[in-house]
Scaffold this motif. Sequence first.
Motif, PDB file in Angstrom:
ATOM      1  N   SER A 143       1.397  -4.770  -0.093  1.00  0.00           N
ATOM      2  CA  SER A 143       0.810  -4.813   1.250  1.00  0.00           C
ATOM      3  C   SER A 143      -0.430  -3.936   1.342  1.00  0.00           C
ATOM      4  CB  SER A 143       1.841  -4.361   2.292  1.00  0.00           C
ATOM      5  OG  SER A 143       2.967  -5.214   2.294  1.00  0.00           O
ATOM      6  N   THR A 144      -0.369  -2.750   0.741  1.00  0.00           N
ATOM      7  CA  THR A 144      -1.514  -1.843   0.757  1.00  0.00           C
ATOM      8  C   THR A 144      -2.708  -2.479   0.058  1.00  0.00           C
ATOM      9  OG1 THR A 144      -0.026   0.071   0.750  1.00  0.00           O
ATOM     10  CG2 THR A 144      -2.309   0.461   0.105  1.00  0.00           C
ATOM     11  N   LEU A 145      -2.442  -3.189  -1.016  1.00  0.00           N
ATOM     12  CA  LEU A 145      -3.505  -3.867  -1.750  1.00  0.00           C
ATOM     13  C   LEU A 145      -4.106  -5.003  -0.925  1.00  0.00           C
ATOM     14  CD1 LEU A 145      -4.829  -3.814  -4.616  1.00  0.00           C
ATOM     15  CD2 LEU A 145      -3.248  -5.647  -5.229  1.00  0.00           C
ATOM     16  N   LEU A 146      -3.243  -5.802  -0.295  1.00  0.00           N
ATOM     17  CA  LEU A 146      -3.720  -6.952   0.474  1.00  0.00           C
ATOM     18  C   LEU A 146      -4.437  -6.542   1.758  1.00  0.00           C
ATOM     19  CD1 LEU A 146      -0.776  -9.528   0.123  1.00  0.00           C
ATOM     20  CD2 LEU A 146      -2.826  -9.274  -1.272  1.00  0.00           C
ATOM     21  N   LYS A 147      -4.153  -5.350   2.254  1.00  0.00           N
ATOM     22  CA  LYS A 147      -4.807  -4.878   3.483  1.00  0.00           C
ATOM     23  C   LYS A 147      -6.304  -4.651   3.287  1.00  0.00           C
ATOM     24  CE  LYS A 147      -3.094  -1.855   6.304  1.00  0.00           C
ATOM     25  NZ  LYS A 147      -2.518  -0.570   6.778  1.00  0.00           N
ATOM     26  N   LYS A 148      -6.759  -4.621   2.033  1.00  0.00           N
ATOM     27  CA  LYS A 148      -8.187  -4.413   1.768  1.00  0.00           C
ATOM     28  C   LYS A 148      -9.014  -5.628   2.188  1.00  0.00           C
ATOM     29  CE  LYS A 148      -7.544  -1.225  -2.112  1.00  0.00           C
ATOM     30  NZ  LYS A 148      -7.803  -0.987  -3.561  1.00  0.00           N
ATOM     31  N   ARG A 149      -8.377  -6.781   2.330  1.00  0.00           N
ATOM     32  CA  ARG A 149      -9.028  -8.030   2.744  1.00  0.00           C
ATOM     33  C   ARG A 149      -9.938  -8.584   1.644  1.00  0.00           C
ATOM     34  NH1 ARG A 149      -5.316  -8.437   6.433  1.00  0.00           N
ATOM     35  NH2 ARG A 149      -5.404  -6.786   7.988  1.00  0.00           N
ATOM     36  N   TYR A 150      -9.805  -9.867   1.411  1.00  0.00           N
ATOM     37  CA  TYR A 150     -10.602 -10.551   0.397  1.00  0.00           C
ATOM     38  C   TYR A 150     -11.149 -11.837   1.003  1.00  0.00           C
ATOM     39  CZ  TYR A 150      -8.121  -7.303  -2.634  1.00  0.00           C
ATOM     40  OH  TYR A 150      -7.610  -6.164  -3.198  1.00  0.00           O
TER      41      TYR A 150
ATOM     42  N   ALA B 217      -7.123  -9.965  -7.751  1.00  0.00           N
ATOM     43  CA  ALA B 217      -6.877  -8.541  -7.494  1.00  0.00           C
ATOM     44  C   ALA B 217      -5.447  -8.142  -7.849  1.00  0.00           C
ATOM     45  CB  ALA B 217      -7.159  -8.225  -6.030  1.00  0.00           C
ATOM     46  N   LEU B 218      -4.529  -9.098  -7.801  1.00  0.00           N
ATOM     47  CA  LEU B 218      -3.117  -8.811  -8.105  1.00  0.00           C
ATOM     48  C   LEU B 218      -2.820  -8.810  -9.604  1.00  0.00           C
ATOM     49  CD1 LEU B 218      -1.598 -11.010  -5.269  1.00  0.00           C
ATOM     50  CD2 LEU B 218      -1.213  -8.557  -5.489  1.00  0.00           C
ATOM     51  N   GLN B 219      -3.713  -9.422 -10.376  1.00  0.00           N
ATOM     52  CA  GLN B 219      -3.479  -9.505 -11.823  1.00  0.00           C
ATOM     53  C   GLN B 219      -3.536  -8.116 -12.468  1.00  0.00           C
ATOM     54  OE1 GLN B 219      -2.341 -11.920 -13.276  1.00  0.00           O
ATOM     55  NE2 GLN B 219      -3.183 -13.870 -12.601  1.00  0.00           N
TER      56      GLN B 219
END
Length: 544
Positions: A100-107, A116-118
């Motif tokens: 969630s913290t990673l996805l909150k950066k917005r792409y 980004a998840l790889q």
Amino acid sequence: MLKFGMLKLLAHRFSPRITAANASYRFLYGNPLCTAVESPELPPWLKFSDTPTSLDAESDDNFVIPSLANWVDTHILTSKPKLPVQSSKQNSIDHVDAVSTLLKKRYPSPELVAAALQGRGFQPSSDLVLKVLKRFSNDWVSALGFFKWAKAQTGYRHSPEVYNLMVDIMGKCRTFDSMWDLVKEMSQLEGYVTLDTMTKVIRRLAKARKHEDAIEAFRRMGEFGVEKDTAALNVLIDALVKGNSVEHAHKVVLEFKSSIPLSSHSFNVLMHGWCKARNFDNARKAMQDMKVQGFEPDVFSYTNFIEAYCHEKDFRKVDQVLEEMRANGCTPNAVTYTSVMLNLGKAGQVAKALEVYGQMKSDGCVADTPFYSSLIFILGKAGRLKDARQVFEDMPKQGVVRDVVTYNTMISIACAHSREETALRLLKEMEDGSCKPNVETYHPLLRMCCKKKRMKVLKFLLDHMLKNDISPDAATYSLLVSELCQSGRVEDAYSFLEEMVSLGLTPKPTTLKRLIEALESKSMSEEKERIEKLMERFLQKRSV
């Protein structure tokens, strides 16, 4: 159960000068907000430690009530995702927070989300994927990117439940072409497309006012191996009525009634639609058609009329329908009485509203959770906070469960009276008691934080939402932008508006206008120009 004598006492103590606010039934179950003058008999639960603070103090930004500071700090997500190394329930939660913290950066695209998840070491599971998708249900780019990344991982396969959730997210975000692509992809997997899948498609299309597309989706169900039966037809009728087109629902009934048997529920939904549209003649005709088909009108049939007349504040007609029900051997139920009580309260007839319990008792009808929640709402709106709390405390003693609506009502009352600690403690009580909040739980809390400039608590609440798998919707962002503009936090309001647009959510013109005025007052000309262009773009889209 509450004693009728107690309700009589409550009615006796009520001052006729105080009237219930004219909030709607939908507002109660969405975002009730008490605006009444504070009662002189404030109970301890609305007083303890809640001390007035300056609304303009700069120190308010990071202020947290000391007794709740630890709870707040432990719920704020860290800026850097931390990957757990062991497999356990807690680590599973940590995985969700890290993603969630990673996805909150917005792409800008799903593909960049997947990239980004790889190499991050995340291992997808059905539980992880479901939780993340629920958290980002209003952010289709992040959700679809994560969905695609997980699907590509070795040893993992999306379950039908995950696919259905992703279909619903795409429909919710009105990305309908991608929604259909997913359905077609599911059709290649045996047993994946079910009535649940098509229900989500139909409901999202109807809610977007794409009524003909929803009907066409029903017609095409056979292509995906889903039978067009009575249950499926009822889903379509219900979706069209909720999508504010009872006319389309009626047309569908006429088209398919010769090939698909109708049920009593089919007619009840039609009656609900006509009553909602205040077309009582057609509603009565639907009731007659129901009888012709061999179905007797039931409590739901009559309650449709009662609710409609209640909204019209025509309580004489309400009494007539109640008499008609009893004459036909149909006893009103808790839903019927709750609607009557609530609308009497909204109309300012609080004493009569409280007497409804006696009518329920004489019919042998047991008060349920919605009835208690509505009673609390009425008392809170009248400023009778002590009585509202008494009913709230009495619920578990009577074996009645407090649900999310009950807590939402109590939180709204506390927030409206600026009882910050009380409101947050009620949220914590929900967490400790396993009563899961919904997006409406947070709206009064967010509003209060914006007004008090409690920016740290605001961040805590937004992170708390995420941890409860609740994705902020358009209403949440609009609230934040408007309230922050009003409290002078224009930069933060602008930031939330940018985030809102990046998620594909469309702000209302009134929200944009308010922000433009606030930016002008702060001489933020560059940002003002951007919002003006954005407003022009959205207005052009609306006119197309």
